[in-house]
Design a protein around this motif. Structure first.
Motif, PDB file in Angstrom:
ATOM      1  N   TRP A 263      25.214  37.727  30.057  1.00 50.47           N
ATOM      2  CA  TRP A 263      26.396  37.365  30.839  1.00 50.47           C
ATOM      3  C   TRP A 263      27.467  38.442  30.689  1.00 50.47           C
ATOM      4  O   TRP A 263      27.630  39.036  29.619  1.00 50.47           O
ATOM      5  CB  TRP A 263      26.957  36.022  30.384  1.00 50.47           C
ATOM      6  CG  TRP A 263      25.987  34.891  30.553  1.00 50.47           C
ATOM      7  CD1 TRP A 263      25.761  34.140  31.678  1.00 50.47           C
ATOM      8  CD2 TRP A 263      25.096  34.376  29.569  1.00 50.47           C
ATOM      9  NE1 TRP A 263      24.790  33.202  31.453  1.00 50.47           N
ATOM     10  CE2 TRP A 263      24.355  33.317  30.164  1.00 50.47           C
ATOM     11  CE3 TRP A 263      24.835  34.705  28.231  1.00 50.47           C
ATOM     12  CZ2 TRP A 263      23.400  32.597  29.468  1.00 50.47           C
ATOM     13  CZ3 TRP A 263      23.864  33.991  27.540  1.00 50.47           C
ATOM     14  CH2 TRP A 263      23.167  32.951  28.160  1.00 50.47           C
ATOM     15  N   VAL A 274      25.740  36.576  35.868  1.00 58.08           N
ATOM     16  CA  VAL A 274      24.537  36.135  35.171  1.00 58.08           C
ATOM     17  C   VAL A 274      23.413  37.110  35.495  1.00 58.08           C
ATOM     18  O   VAL A 274      23.101  37.333  36.667  1.00 58.08           O
ATOM     19  CB  VAL A 274      24.120  34.714  35.617  1.00 58.08           C
ATOM     20  CG1 VAL A 274      22.921  34.235  34.807  1.00 58.08           C
ATOM     21  CG2 VAL A 274      25.280  33.754  35.505  1.00 58.08           C
ATOM     22  N   ARG A 308      26.979  27.391  25.276  1.00 54.44           N
ATOM     23  CA  ARG A 308      28.275  27.443  25.945  1.00 54.44           C
ATOM     24  C   ARG A 308      28.855  28.845  25.914  1.00 54.44           C
ATOM     25  O   ARG A 308      28.592  29.623  24.999  1.00 54.44           O
ATOM     26  CB  ARG A 308      29.270  26.483  25.294  1.00 54.44           C
ATOM     27  CG  ARG A 308      28.905  25.024  25.447  1.00 54.44           C
ATOM     28  CD  ARG A 308      30.016  24.117  24.948  1.00 54.44           C
ATOM     29  NE  ARG A 308      29.583  22.728  25.050  1.00 54.44           N
ATOM     30  CZ  ARG A 308      29.017  22.061  24.048  1.00 54.44           C
ATOM     31  NH1 ARG A 308      28.848  22.646  22.873  1.00 54.44           N
ATOM     32  NH2 ARG A 308      28.636  20.811  24.212  1.00 54.44           N
ATOM     33  N   ILE A 324      26.052  26.022  29.838  1.00 52.64           N
ATOM     34  CA  ILE A 324      25.045  26.905  30.430  1.00 52.64           C
ATOM     35  C   ILE A 324      23.799  26.103  30.800  1.00 52.64           C
ATOM     36  O   ILE A 324      23.241  25.388  29.959  1.00 52.64           O
ATOM     37  CB  ILE A 324      24.659  28.029  29.451  1.00 52.64           C
ATOM     38  CG1 ILE A 324      25.889  28.863  29.093  1.00 52.64           C
ATOM     39  CG2 ILE A 324      23.572  28.908  30.041  1.00 52.64           C
ATOM     40  CD1 ILE A 324      25.638  29.831  27.943  1.00 52.64           C
ATOM     41  N   GLY A 329      20.399  29.749  33.486  1.00 47.38           N
ATOM     42  CA  GLY A 329      21.393  30.579  32.820  1.00 47.38           C
ATOM     43  C   GLY A 329      22.756  30.542  33.470  1.00 47.38           C
ATOM     44  O   GLY A 329      23.680  31.238  33.023  1.00 47.38           O
ATOM     45  N   PRO A 331      26.416  29.360  34.251  1.00 45.77           N
ATOM     46  CA  PRO A 331      27.462  28.583  33.579  1.00 45.77           C
ATOM     47  C   PRO A 331      28.153  27.618  34.546  1.00 45.77           C
ATOM     48  O   PRO A 331      28.382  27.951  35.711  1.00 45.77           O
ATOM     49  CB  PRO A 331      28.450  29.649  33.084  1.00 45.77           C
ATOM     50  CG  PRO A 331      27.789  30.968  33.321  1.00 45.77           C
ATOM     51  CD  PRO A 331      26.827  30.764  34.440  1.00 45.77           C
TER      52      PRO A 331
END
Length: 348
Positions: A263, A274, A308, A324, A329, A331
Motif C-alpha cells: 500500500w 493498492v 488495518r 483491509i 487488499g 482498504p
C-alpha cells in the motif's frame, strides 16, 4: 495457576508539527476489536516531532528543525514524558529515524546526511557516534540541488542500513558497527534521474525492496542481496492510474506480512494505492486507489495484525483508519480522530 496469556493492549503514538498547530506527540489507546483510537494525552516537549519509532518500550522522535535533534520518551504512562536530554544530530531537518543494533539512526533531509546515536541501558540517548554527509544532486532544480536523505532503516541479513536520498536519486547502503556506532559506506544504488526516492520497505522474505518515489508517482522494485549488501533496481511501476490529476507526491509505502499486497499513500491525489505482489515479490501491479480519508496523507502505518491501515493526514489534521479486505487488499474507511498537523503514526 499460570497466566491467562492475555495480550498487552496495543497503543498508538502520533507525531505532529508543533510549528503548524500540532500537539507534539499524542498517545492513544487502540480498541482491539475495531482499531479505533482514543487519545490519552500529549506532550509538546519535542519541537516538530515529525517521525517516531518505538523500541523496547521507549519512543524515539526526531525534531525536524534547522538545528536537528532526536529525543527519547518514556511512554509507560498515559502521557509521554522525556527520557534524558534530546541529542543533536549535527544535521538539519531530520525526517526519519530507526532503531537497530543498540543505536538510533536518523536521516537528515536538510543537509543530506545520516547520524548514529547510541542507546543507553535505560533507553535514553548518548551523543552521536558518527555523522556521514552525502554528496551529489539531481535534475529537478528546486528539489534536487543537493543531497536530501529522507529515510534510513535497517536492511535484512546483516549489519546493513539503507539510506534513501531524494536529492541524489539513490539508495546508499551502510554497515553499522554495533560496538563503536561507526557508519561505513558500503555501496550506492542509482535510480532513474528525477525520480526523487523518498522511502523504501523490504519484502517479508528479505529478498526484495520497494522504493517509493516522491517526484513522480512510481515505485521502483529492487532485488536485495543480504549476503553482499547489494540493492539492484529492476524497474518502475506506477502507483496511480492513467489520467490521475497531477501533481501528486507519494509519501509512504508498507507491505503486508504475508507479502501479497503493498500500500502507498499519495499526497495531492489524496489516495491510498493498492498494489498486488506476485509470489516471488519481484512483480508489483496497481490494483486500485481509494480516498485517504482526509488531505495530504504524510504517513501510512500497518497495524501489528496486518488487518488495518492508519493514515496520518497532515493538512486535514486527522488520523484515519481502514479495515483491509483479506482477499482483495482493498482498504475500507472505518473511522478517524482529529490530530492537527499529523505527520506520523506508530503502533506497538
Amino acid at each position: 495457576m499460570g497466566g491467562t496469556g492475555a495480550r498487552r493492549p496495543v497503543r498508538a503514538f502520533i507525531g505532529s508539527f508543533t510549528s503548524a498547530g500540532g500537539r507534539g506527540v499524542l498517545a492513544a489507546d487502540v480498541d482491539a476489536a475495531t482499531g479505533a483510537l482514543t487519545v490519552t494525552g500529549a506532550t509538546d516537549a519535542v519541537a516538530d516531532p515529525s517521525f517516531l519509532a518505538l523500541a523496547g518500550g521507549v519512543l524515539y522522535a526526531v525534531s525536524e528543525t534547522e538545528e536537528g535533534a532526536v529525543a527519547a520518551l518514556d511512554v509507560s504512562g498515559a502521557v509521554p514524558r522525556p527520557l534524558g536530554e534530546p541529542r543533536p544530530v549535527h544535521g538539519s531537518g531530520p525526517t526519519h529515524l530507526a532503531v537497530t543494533s543498540g543505536h538510533v539512526l536518523t536521516a537528515n533531509y536538510g543537509c543530506g546526511s545520516v547520524t548514529a546515536l547510541p542507546l543507553r541501558v535505560d533507553g535514553s540517548l548518548g551523543p552521536a557516534t558518527d555523522h556521514v554527509r552525502h554528496e551529489g544532486s539531481g535534475p529537478v532544480a528546486d528539489r534536487q540541488s543537493g543531497p536530501h536523505a529522507h529515510q534510513v532503516l535497517p536492511a535484512p541479513g546483516g549489519p546493513w542500513a539503507a539510506a534513501v536520498d531524494l536529492g541524489t536519486d539513490s539508495v546508499r547502503v551502510y554497515a553499522l558497527d554495533p560496538a563503536t556506532g561507526a557508519l561505513r559506506p558500503h555501496g550506492e544504488t542509482r535510480l532513474d534521474a528525477g525520480a526523487g526516492p523518498r522511502h523504501l520497505t523490504f519484502h517479508p522474505a528479505g529478498t526484495h525492496a520497494y522504493v517509493l518515489n516522491e517526484l513522480r508517482p512510481t515505485l521502483t522494485v529492487c532485488r536485495w542481496d543480504a549476503a553482499e549488501g547489494v540493492l539492484e533496481a529492476l524497474g518502475e511501476v506506477p502507483v496511480l492510474p492513467e489520467g490521475a490529476i497531477a501533481p501528486s507526491y507519494p509519501s509512504e509505502v508498507v507491505v503486508a506480512p504475508d507479502g501479497r499486497f503493498l500500500w502507498v499513500a499519495v499526497r495531492g491525489d489524496d489516495s491510498l494505492a493498492v498494489l498486488a505482489l506476485d509470489a516471488s515479490g519481484e512483480k508489483a501491479e496497481l490494483v486500485t486507489t481509494v480516498p485517504c480519508g482526509g488531505r495530504w496523507p504524510r504517513d501510512l502505518t500497518l497495524d501489528p495484525s496486518g488487518r488495518r491501515l492508519y493514515a496520518a493526514n497532515e493538512r486535514s489534521g486527522d488520523v484515519t483508519w481502514f479495515d483491509i479486505d483479506p482477499d482483495s487488499g482493498i482498504p475500507r474507511r472505518a473511522g478517524s480522530i482529529a490530530a492537527p498537523a499529523a505527520s506520523c503514526v506508530v503502533l506497538g
